[in-house]
Design a protein around this motif. Structure first.
Motif, PDB file in Angstrom:
ATOM      1  N   UNK A  53     -45.309   2.868 -16.615  1.00 23.19           N
ATOM      2  CA  UNK A  53     -44.018   2.896 -17.302  1.00 23.19           C
ATOM      3  C   UNK A  53     -43.880   4.189 -18.089  1.00 23.19           C
ATOM      4  N   UNK A  54     -42.646   4.619 -18.205  1.00 19.84           N
ATOM      5  CA  UNK A  54     -42.351   5.769 -19.068  1.00 19.84           C
ATOM      6  C   UNK A  54     -41.356   5.330 -20.136  1.00 19.84           C
ATOM      7  N   UNK A  55     -41.473   5.959 -21.276  1.00 21.37           N
ATOM      8  CA  UNK A  55     -40.500   5.788 -22.351  1.00 21.37           C
ATOM      9  C   UNK A  55     -40.039   7.189 -22.721  1.00 21.37           C
ATOM     10  N   UNK A  56     -38.767   7.458 -22.463  1.00 16.53           N
ATOM     11  CA  UNK A  56     -38.192   8.761 -22.763  1.00 16.53           C
ATOM     12  C   UNK A  56     -37.428   8.657 -24.077  1.00 16.53           C
ATOM     13  N   UNK A  57     -37.842   9.442 -25.049  1.00 18.72           N
ATOM     14  CA  UNK A  57     -37.186   9.490 -26.358  1.00 18.72           C
ATOM     15  C   UNK A  57     -36.410  10.797 -26.439  1.00 18.72           C
ATOM     16  N   UNK A  58     -35.106  10.698 -26.569  1.00 19.44           N
ATOM     17  CA  UNK A  58     -34.231  11.869 -26.658  1.00 19.44           C
ATOM     18  C   UNK A  58     -33.669  11.907 -28.068  1.00 19.44           C
ATOM     19  N   UNK A  59     -33.947  12.986 -28.782  1.00 23.77           N
ATOM     20  CA  UNK A  59     -33.552  13.111 -30.183  1.00 23.77           C
ATOM     21  C   UNK A  59     -32.598  14.273 -30.377  1.00 23.77           C
ATOM     22  N   UNK A  60     -31.530  14.059 -31.117  1.00 26.77           N
ATOM     23  CA  UNK A  60     -30.724  15.154 -31.610  1.00 26.77           C
ATOM     24  C   UNK A  60     -31.461  15.758 -32.797  1.00 26.77           C
ATOM     25  N   UNK A  61     -31.836  17.020 -32.688  1.00 25.33           N
ATOM     26  CA  UNK A  61     -32.650  17.644 -33.736  1.00 25.33           C
ATOM     27  C   UNK A  61     -31.843  17.822 -35.016  1.00 25.33           C
ATOM     28  N   UNK A  62     -32.456  17.422 -36.126  1.00 22.82           N
ATOM     29  CA  UNK A  62     -31.842  17.561 -37.429  1.00 22.82           C
ATOM     30  C   UNK A  62     -32.756  18.342 -38.350  1.00 22.82           C
ATOM     31  N   UNK A  63     -32.727  17.991 -39.618  1.00 24.94           N
ATOM     32  CA  UNK A  63     -33.565  18.648 -40.618  1.00 24.94           C
ATOM     33  C   UNK A  63     -34.802  17.792 -40.872  1.00 24.94           C
ATOM     34  N   UNK A  64     -35.977  18.371 -40.645  1.00 25.79           N
ATOM     35  CA  UNK A  64     -37.233  17.657 -40.835  1.00 25.79           C
ATOM     36  C   UNK A  64     -37.833  18.035 -42.180  1.00 25.79           C
ATOM     37  N   UNK A  65     -38.475  17.059 -42.816  1.00 27.46           N
ATOM     38  CA  UNK A  65     -39.158  17.309 -44.081  1.00 27.46           C
ATOM     39  C   UNK A  65     -40.614  16.851 -43.964  1.00 27.46           C
ATOM     40  N   UNK A  66     -41.357  16.928 -45.068  1.00 21.82           N
ATOM     41  CA  UNK A  66     -42.774  16.571 -45.047  1.00 21.82           C
ATOM     42  C   UNK A  66     -42.983  15.119 -44.635  1.00 21.82           C
ATOM     43  N   UNK A  67     -42.112  14.223 -45.093  1.00 21.51           N
ATOM     44  CA  UNK A  67     -42.255  12.817 -44.729  1.00 21.51           C
ATOM     45  C   UNK A  67     -42.088  12.633 -43.221  1.00 21.51           C
ATOM     46  N   UNK A  68     -41.126  13.321 -42.629  1.00 23.09           N
ATOM     47  CA  UNK A  68     -40.923  13.235 -41.188  1.00 23.09           C
ATOM     48  C   UNK A  68     -42.191  13.652 -40.447  1.00 23.09           C
ATOM     49  N   UNK A  69     -42.741  14.816 -40.802  1.00 20.16           N
ATOM     50  CA  UNK A  69     -43.920  15.312 -40.101  1.00 20.16           C
ATOM     51  C   UNK A  69     -45.115  14.385 -40.295  1.00 20.16           C
ATOM     52  N   UNK A  70     -45.263  13.827 -41.491  1.00 25.23           N
ATOM     53  CA  UNK A  70     -46.367  12.900 -41.747  1.00 25.23           C
ATOM     54  C   UNK A  70     -46.231  11.647 -40.878  1.00 25.23           C
ATOM     55  N   UNK A  71     -45.041  11.066 -40.850  1.00 28.83           N
ATOM     56  CA  UNK A  71     -44.812   9.880 -40.023  1.00 28.83           C
ATOM     57  C   UNK A  71     -44.985  10.213 -38.539  1.00 28.83           C
ATOM     58  N   UNK A  72     -44.469  11.350 -38.119  1.00 31.12           N
ATOM     59  CA  UNK A  72     -44.564  11.762 -36.725  1.00 31.12           C
ATOM     60  C   UNK A  72     -46.027  11.887 -36.301  1.00 31.12           C
ATOM     61  N   UNK A  73     -46.863  12.461 -37.149  1.00 30.10           N
ATOM     62  CA  UNK A  73     -48.283  12.608 -36.830  1.00 30.10           C
ATOM     63  C   UNK A  73     -48.984  11.261 -36.713  1.00 30.10           C
TER      64      UNK A  73
END
Length: 120
Positions: free
Chosen positions: A5-25
């Motif tokens: 199975x594949x899951x394709x996540x398509x995101x409209x890029x916005x403004x990322x902050x430290x919390x975003x990067x921490x959660x993303x990691x």
């Protein structure tokens, strides 16, 4: 052998902050630890300002676990802070092939239902 199975996540890029990067990691690490995880392909559409991540799993169990992951759910609730919209496409992979000029993006199991030509 279970399907891929594949899951394709398509995101409209916005403004990322430290919390975003921490959660993303954390989400990336949790994803790699899910059962059946095979890999990730990522690309960017600079014209439409989109980021496209395609994750692959052997079977649905790991995909379902990711969708219920508490950190993933937290980020999903906060997505308006960082993204300009998103779309997710879940699909069963029927076939994968190419001309051999590209390095194989994913190492699908040899006994899977996906047809992948070995690159030597």
């Amino acid at each position: 052998m279970s399907d891929i199975y594949s899951a394709t996540f398509i995101f409209g890029k916005g403004q990322y902050d430290e919390e975003f990067y921490a959660l993303d990691n954390v989400i990336a690490e949790h994803t790699r630890q899910t059962p059946g995880y095979l890999g990730l392909q990522s690309c960017e559409d600079r014209v439409q300002n989109l980021l496209i991540n395609i994750y692959y799993w052997q079977g649905r169990q790991g995909l379902e676990m990711l969708m219920q992951d508490s950190v993933h759910l937290k980020a999903k609730q906060r997505h308006y802070n960082w993204l300009k919209g998103y779309q997710v496409i879940i699909a069963r992979v029927e076939q994968s092939y190419g001309d051999g000029l590209l390095a194989q993006a994913l190492d699908f199991p040899a006994d899977s239902s996906v047809s992948v030509r070995a690159i030597t």
